[in-house]
Design a protein around this motif. Sequence first.
Motif, PDB file in Angstrom:
ATOM      1  N   MET A  83     -29.327  -0.588 -11.526  1.00 33.42           N
ATOM      2  CA  MET A  83     -30.607  -1.104 -11.889  1.00 33.42           C
ATOM      3  C   MET A  83     -31.492   0.103 -12.202  1.00 33.42           C
ATOM      4  SD  MET A  83     -31.410  -4.416 -11.550  1.00 33.42           S
ATOM      5  CE  MET A  83     -33.324  -4.315 -11.057  1.00 33.42           C
ATOM      6  N   LYS A  84     -31.186   1.360 -12.589  1.00 35.63           N
ATOM      7  CA  LYS A  84     -31.719   2.493 -12.760  1.00 35.63           C
ATOM      8  C   LYS A  84     -32.842   2.748 -11.700  1.00 35.63           C
ATOM      9  CE  LYS A  84     -30.083   3.471 -17.038  1.00 35.63           C
ATOM     10  NZ  LYS A  84     -29.714   2.348 -17.624  1.00 35.63           N
ATOM     11  N   LEU A  85     -32.581   2.473 -10.381  1.00 34.37           N
ATOM     12  CA  LEU A  85     -33.483   2.840  -9.251  1.00 34.37           C
ATOM     13  C   LEU A  85     -32.953   3.790  -8.692  1.00 34.37           C
ATOM     14  CD1 LEU A  85     -33.534  -0.823  -7.791  1.00 34.37           C
ATOM     15  CD2 LEU A  85     -35.626   0.454  -8.803  1.00 34.37           C
ATOM     16  N   TRP A  86     -33.748   4.917  -8.500  1.00 33.48           N
ATOM     17  CA  TRP A  86     -33.056   6.259  -7.977  1.00 33.48           C
ATOM     18  C   TRP A  86     -33.399   6.050  -6.500  1.00 33.48           C
ATOM     19  CZ3 TRP A  86     -29.835   8.153 -10.834  1.00 33.48           C
ATOM     20  CH2 TRP A  86     -29.972   8.035 -12.151  1.00 33.48           C
ATOM     21  N   LEU A 137     -40.725  -2.949  -2.399  1.00 32.05           N
ATOM     22  CA  LEU A 137     -41.907  -3.875  -2.373  1.00 32.05           C
ATOM     23  C   LEU A 137     -43.093  -2.946  -3.214  1.00 32.05           C
ATOM     24  CD1 LEU A 137     -41.910  -6.000   0.494  1.00 32.05           C
ATOM     25  CD2 LEU A 137     -41.702  -6.666  -1.823  1.00 32.05           C
ATOM     26  N   LEU A 138     -43.185  -1.477  -2.812  1.00 31.23           N
ATOM     27  CA  LEU A 138     -44.297  -0.484  -3.338  1.00 31.23           C
ATOM     28  C   LEU A 138     -43.788  -0.575  -4.855  1.00 31.23           C
ATOM     29  CD1 LEU A 138     -44.515   2.014  -0.925  1.00 31.23           C
ATOM     30  CD2 LEU A 138     -46.375   0.380  -1.279  1.00 31.23           C
ATOM     31  N   LYS A 139     -42.653  -0.375  -5.165  1.00 25.68           N
ATOM     32  CA  LYS A 139     -42.475  -0.125  -6.646  1.00 25.68           C
ATOM     33  C   LYS A 139     -42.818  -1.466  -7.429  1.00 25.68           C
ATOM     34  CE  LYS A 139     -38.811   0.802 -10.138  1.00 25.68           C
ATOM     35  NZ  LYS A 139     -39.328   1.862 -10.608  1.00 25.68           N
ATOM     36  N   ARG A 140     -42.392  -2.452  -7.154  1.00 24.36           N
ATOM     37  CA  ARG A 140     -42.564  -3.809  -7.651  1.00 24.36           C
ATOM     38  C   ARG A 140     -43.940  -4.176  -7.773  1.00 24.36           C
ATOM     39  NH1 ARG A 140     -40.318  -9.828  -5.447  1.00 24.36           N
ATOM     40  NH2 ARG A 140     -41.483 -10.938  -7.234  1.00 24.36           N
ATOM     41  N   ARG A 141     -44.885  -4.000  -6.444  1.00 29.35           N
ATOM     42  CA  ARG A 141     -46.152  -4.456  -6.745  1.00 29.35           C
ATOM     43  C   ARG A 141     -47.031  -3.420  -7.108  1.00 29.35           C
ATOM     44  NH1 ARG A 141     -46.364  -9.869  -5.335  1.00 29.35           N
ATOM     45  NH2 ARG A 141     -44.745 -10.127  -3.800  1.00 29.35           N
ATOM     46  N   LEU A 142     -46.966  -2.042  -6.941  1.00 32.43           N
ATOM     47  CA  LEU A 142     -47.845  -1.247  -7.186  1.00 32.43           C
ATOM     48  C   LEU A 142     -47.510  -0.016  -8.189  1.00 32.43           C
ATOM     49  CD1 LEU A 142     -49.220  -0.749  -3.668  1.00 32.43           C
ATOM     50  CD2 LEU A 142     -50.676  -1.840  -5.835  1.00 32.43           C
ATOM     51  N   GLY A 143     -45.892  -0.355  -8.521  1.00 32.64           N
ATOM     52  CA  GLY A 143     -45.377   0.696  -9.360  1.00 32.64           C
ATOM     53  C   GLY A 143     -45.293   2.153  -8.823  1.00 32.64           C
ATOM     54  N   VAL A 144     -45.281   2.089  -7.434  1.00 31.03           N
ATOM     55  CA  VAL A 144     -45.157   3.499  -7.079  1.00 31.03           C
ATOM     56  C   VAL A 144     -43.578   3.804  -7.031  1.00 31.03           C
ATOM     57  CG1 VAL A 144     -45.354   4.877  -4.938  1.00 31.03           C
ATOM     58  CG2 VAL A 144     -46.822   2.961  -5.051  1.00 31.03           C
ATOM     59  N   TYR A 241     -36.708 -10.157 -12.437  1.00 32.53           N
ATOM     60  CA  TYR A 241     -36.406  -8.500 -12.468  1.00 32.53           C
ATOM     61  C   TYR A 241     -37.058  -7.985 -11.055  1.00 32.53           C
ATOM     62  CZ  TYR A 241     -36.622  -3.818 -13.950  1.00 32.53           C
ATOM     63  OH  TYR A 241     -36.359  -2.373 -13.924  1.00 32.53           O
ATOM     64  N   GLY A 242     -38.099  -8.351 -10.763  1.00 34.95           N
ATOM     65  CA  GLY A 242     -38.776  -8.099  -9.442  1.00 34.95           C
ATOM     66  C   GLY A 242     -37.958  -8.191  -8.262  1.00 34.95           C
ATOM     67  N   MET A 243     -37.070  -9.409  -8.474  1.00 35.96           N
ATOM     68  CA  MET A 243     -36.382  -9.961  -7.028  1.00 35.96           C
ATOM     69  C   MET A 243     -35.051  -9.100  -7.261  1.00 35.96           C
ATOM     70  SD  MET A 243     -34.867 -13.458  -6.020  1.00 35.96           S
ATOM     71  CE  MET A 243     -33.100 -13.396  -6.621  1.00 35.96           C
ATOM     72  N   LEU A 244     -34.675  -8.949  -8.412  1.00 35.86           N
ATOM     73  CA  LEU A 244     -33.403  -7.938  -8.611  1.00 35.86           C
ATOM     74  C   LEU A 244     -33.640  -6.647  -8.017  1.00 35.86           C
ATOM     75  CD1 LEU A 244     -32.363  -9.015 -12.160  1.00 35.86           C
ATOM     76  CD2 LEU A 244     -31.021  -9.369  -9.909  1.00 35.86           C
ATOM     77  N   CYS A 246     -35.479  -5.829  -5.481  1.00 33.67           N
ATOM     78  CA  CYS A 246     -35.569  -6.112  -4.001  1.00 33.67           C
ATOM     79  C   CYS A 246     -34.177  -6.034  -3.525  1.00 33.67           C
ATOM     80  CB  CYS A 246     -36.259  -7.128  -3.621  1.00 33.67           C
ATOM     81  SG  CYS A 246     -38.329  -6.663  -3.918  1.00 33.67           S
ATOM     82  N   LEU A 247     -33.472  -6.862  -4.377  1.00 33.99           N
ATOM     83  CA  LEU A 247     -32.010  -7.263  -3.934  1.00 33.99           C
ATOM     84  C   LEU A 247     -31.106  -5.916  -4.096  1.00 33.99           C
ATOM     85  CD1 LEU A 247     -30.914  -9.989  -3.366  1.00 33.99           C
ATOM     86  CD2 LEU A 247     -29.885 -10.112  -5.677  1.00 33.99           C
ATOM     87  N   ALA A 248     -31.342  -5.238  -4.978  1.00 35.63           N
ATOM     88  CA  ALA A 248     -30.705  -3.598  -5.230  1.00 35.63           C
ATOM     89  C   ALA A 248     -30.811  -3.058  -4.086  1.00 35.63           C
ATOM     90  CB  ALA A 248     -30.792  -3.348  -6.389  1.00 35.63           C
ATOM     91  N   MET A 249     -31.983  -2.871  -3.832  1.00 30.92           N
ATOM     92  CA  MET A 249     -32.531  -2.049  -2.686  1.00 30.92           C
ATOM     93  C   MET A 249     -31.924  -2.387  -1.291  1.00 30.92           C
ATOM     94  SD  MET A 249     -34.297   1.038  -3.939  1.00 30.92           S
ATOM     95  CE  MET A 249     -35.650   1.419  -2.821  1.00 30.92           C
ATOM     96  N   GLY A 250     -32.519  -3.453  -0.992  1.00 31.29           N
ATOM     97  CA  GLY A 250     -32.164  -4.300   0.111  1.00 31.29           C
ATOM     98  C   GLY A 250     -30.727  -4.328   0.431  1.00 31.29           C
ATOM     99  N   GLY A 251     -29.864  -4.445  -0.588  1.00 28.06           N
ATOM    100  CA  GLY A 251     -28.294  -4.545  -0.646  1.00 28.06           C
ATOM    101  C   GLY A 251     -27.981  -2.788  -0.129  1.00 28.06           C
ATOM    102  N   CYS A 252     -28.528  -2.019  -0.900  1.00 28.93           N
ATOM    103  CA  CYS A 252     -28.342  -0.658  -0.604  1.00 28.93           C
ATOM    104  C   CYS A 252     -28.445  -0.290   0.866  1.00 28.93           C
ATOM    105  CB  CYS A 252     -28.922   0.342  -1.362  1.00 28.93           C
ATOM    106  SG  CYS A 252     -28.685   1.824  -0.851  1.00 28.93           S
ATOM    107  N   GLY A 253     -29.765  -0.852   1.380  1.00 25.20           N
ATOM    108  CA  GLY A 253     -30.471  -0.787   2.796  1.00 25.20           C
ATOM    109  C   GLY A 253     -29.235  -1.194   3.816  1.00 25.20           C
TER     110      GLY A 253
END
Lengths: 356, 321, 352
Positions: A83-86, A137-144, A241-244, A246-253
């Motif tokens: 997902m290009k999430l680092w 969530l911080l990334k999705r909501r606030l773009g952190v 996209y937003g849910m994905l 969370c899904l990828a991060m949550g899955g990794c967690g």
Amino acid sequence: MPLRLVDRTKPLPWGGFFVATISLAAALAVCALLLTWQGKPGLHGVWLLVDGGFLHGYALEDAVRKAIPIFLCSLGVALCFRMKLWNIGAEGQFALGAVGATAVALRFGHWPAWAVLPCMCLAGAAAGALWALGPALLKRRLGVNEIITTLMANYIGVLVLQYLVYGAWKDPVSFGFPMTELFSDAAQVGLLPGSRIHYGLLYCVAAGLGFWWWISRTRLGFELVVSGENSRAARFAHMPYGMLICLAMGGCGALAGVAGFLEASASVHRLQPSIMVGYGFTAVVVAWLGRLRVPAIAAFSFLLAGFRVGVENLQIELQAPAAMAGVLEGTILMAVLSGQLLNHRRLVWISRRTTP
Amino acid sequence: MTPDMVDMLAMLTPLLAAAIQSGAPLLFATVGEIITERSGTLNLGVEGMMLCGALAAFVVSLGTGSPWLGALAGCAAGALLAVLHGLATLTCGGNQVVSGLALTILGVGLADTLGAGHIGQVAPGFDPVAIPVLSSIPVLGPALFTQDALVYLSFGTPLAVWVLLFRTRWGLHLQAAGENPAAARAAGVSPLRWRWIGILAGGALCGLGGAYLSLSATHLWTTNLTAGRGWIAVALVIFCAWRPQRAMLGAYLFGGVMALQLRLQAMGAALPSSLLLMMPYAMTVLALVAFSRAKSRAAGRNLPPAALGVPLAGPQGGEGR
Amino acid sequence: MRAFVVALALALLACLPMQAAAEDMKVGFIYVSPVGDAGWSWAHDQGRQAVDAMDGVSTSYVESVPEGPDAERVIAGLARKGHSLIFTTSFGYMDPTLKVAGQFPDVTFMHCSGFKTGPNMGNYFGRMYQARYLTGLVAGKMTKGNIIGYVAAFPIPEVIRGINAFTLGVREVNPKAEVRVVWTKTWYDPALEKDAAKSLLDVGADVIAQHQDSPGPQEAAMEKGVYSIGYNSDMSSFAPKAHLTAAVWNWPVFYTEMVKQVQNKTWKPEALWWGMDTGLVDIAPMGPMVPQDVKDMVEAKKKAIIDKSFTVFAGPVKDQKGEERIKAGAMPEDKELLGMTWFVEGVVGSTE
């Protein structure tokens, strides 16, 4: 310079394999040189490394045991990378997973194994997933930026673990040393019959199959891969996209959390701060090396685990410093990375007359 | 003023001094990484470059007796390690995240292997020098102006880099390589050259940050002297939104909170130390969230360089994998 | 063909005993940190080197072994490689050592700083708190502002016991003095340890003691022009003007004795907690700034500890709240000391 790099029209057949082999050889050669420079027999050292990591029954068992947490974390990180999430927070998610599983083990240790183990696994996965959802969530909501939040969450996660183990969860009969009491027999993941490998291997097989099925056979998995490659296209196609994210991060967690659960329950049989040995960071490396291919992730987990085991043999026999493991691993990575060049490019000699 | 307030004021000066000192290595490394990232390359190898810089600085200072030569050697060592990153990512087109991680693993391993013989030695380092007049300003004077030479250098570095990046032609070229390499090339600026410059300059500053640890903060070398500060610097780059002037804020905030939690313990605050130690990390995230909320008002100002992490295409650079 | 096999077997048999006789006794060590940490593992490695210098003995070690499943693997690896005596030198190796000891009944295992034993596993430690007490006496005499700083790594019993013994020493000679503790939660971060020492100097401490592996706190004390007390080894080279003395380990005496016992087959699986009388723990020579009468007093106390006419932690000992934890006239039990998780009166800080 008349030498030029030219793109290959198609990658070398079996190129990845050749590149990996050559890079490995190069890394081992660097190690041999460093050993020789320190006045130790270099080639013999390389032999000891391979011998101690792969060439005995017990060595293989050890390598597999060590590969289990690396594999699970890498699988999760690979999901995020797609997902290009680092996400470099697998370390903290691993810690929280161990904490979650331990909470169940300490409270419900008297339950039978068939009840307590699944609960521990779920609690570990849930705790890891929740820890990863914060940055998501911080990334999705606030773009952190997720690199910074997952990195900070690592430090905080390890301190949460320490806080509990030094405080409320300290074993009353451990003479005040920072560890929880031993898990009850029911709360310990056992060994595969006739081996020293624990049932965590089956968790890995299940996770690997599930991962493969989800990525290649479900719509959501397809959407995840597509939106990683092109997030704008994904939004146009009304992919969630937003849910994905969370899904990828949550899955990794969740995967890292299960790894934490297995380390606590199957390997140490209790929670103690020293279960944190940096699997989360190794996972980033393995996830990249293996891309999204489950067999490749498994192979690289095993390879790196084997080398870590082998370096111990090198230490016993030659008194080589432990930091040698880092040199070896770093060199392998650098070599594989640079070797990609050969896979997709070739060197050609361009004579001056033909160059404009 | 109540006696308590006098006490607090008396604690303020040492706290500020400590914040500046523990912030200094972070500041060098953060500013270095800002240069690298502004030119379009992400280098996660800060920790490795810092540690190698610390070792080189220590060894050279020990050998020559000159801490200044040591600091130079630290810069050189950091830049030398950064060359590997350049070769892997720019020449061979490898993935930047992985190359950076590999650089950290390799750098830490190399420094610890090569430095084993120097543990337990004391090298000549930098000692505090009070600047006349300025150091007698109440509260701030002793904190700001009785520091050592590298700390003074750390005050100037972000400012100098800010000027270089935003007020000179070179800075514009470097930023162009990180924002829009294709346009840069069209304008006759070689993005490849400027990315190399960015990587090398960043590596040198990271090495200097390491040198601070072995020559100023302590005069010692031990295994893993940097103890994770490189990673904090990587986080601070994002925190300060790729702006060198804000790097001071980030580094001193982090260093200050770390110094504060130690001082709270020393003053006898009966809080569990695990919770106190979480403060710097939690504060960083909180501050970032606060910035993000403010961001909607100044849209686009906190964004990374547009081509950060994007490999150069075409004949001069590799293609991303 | 058969003749060949028989000949080969005979040749092998002939070789075996010869090889065994020529082979050294192999002794293995595992360390939790790099031997270059200049602290804990370094001190143990001095002991290993002394063993290595013995006739007919060779040693190997593995450093930086995490205290989890990795430890079990490394210990088993050492046993498998023919080490007949294995020392595991950190608390977290206790359960792994016990487990591996069960799998290799012919190998002798010794675990440092724990409390479990087995048929072929003993444990051992040194009464470092005795040396800490003596350094406390020095600190108590040398402080002027009656605030002494103590930079400490982790709140585990070993560290807490040391702080308590140190504080008892301080208060013995200076009942008005207090000992302030700052936890760093790390063993190896010289810059942070130094800043922790500075934070103590900022609140007025004029003697800095440490339970850390790096000499960072020593440097802080010297720069401020106050005194310091080292740990692990004589740290006077790092802070010649500040270094009053240090609580030091002297592992060679212990390790060479254990190897001899195993060689002579007199070794027994027991819990050994060696004190100052054996020389395992000691204090470094006191610096020139320590007045002669203080030196004499400390030497006298050291003699009293050695001939057992004085016991550190003899009751009454009160905790931070003033509650009596060791009754007047009572002698402390080893079990109580091993599991100490509370601070004595006079310590400012939290054990959490």
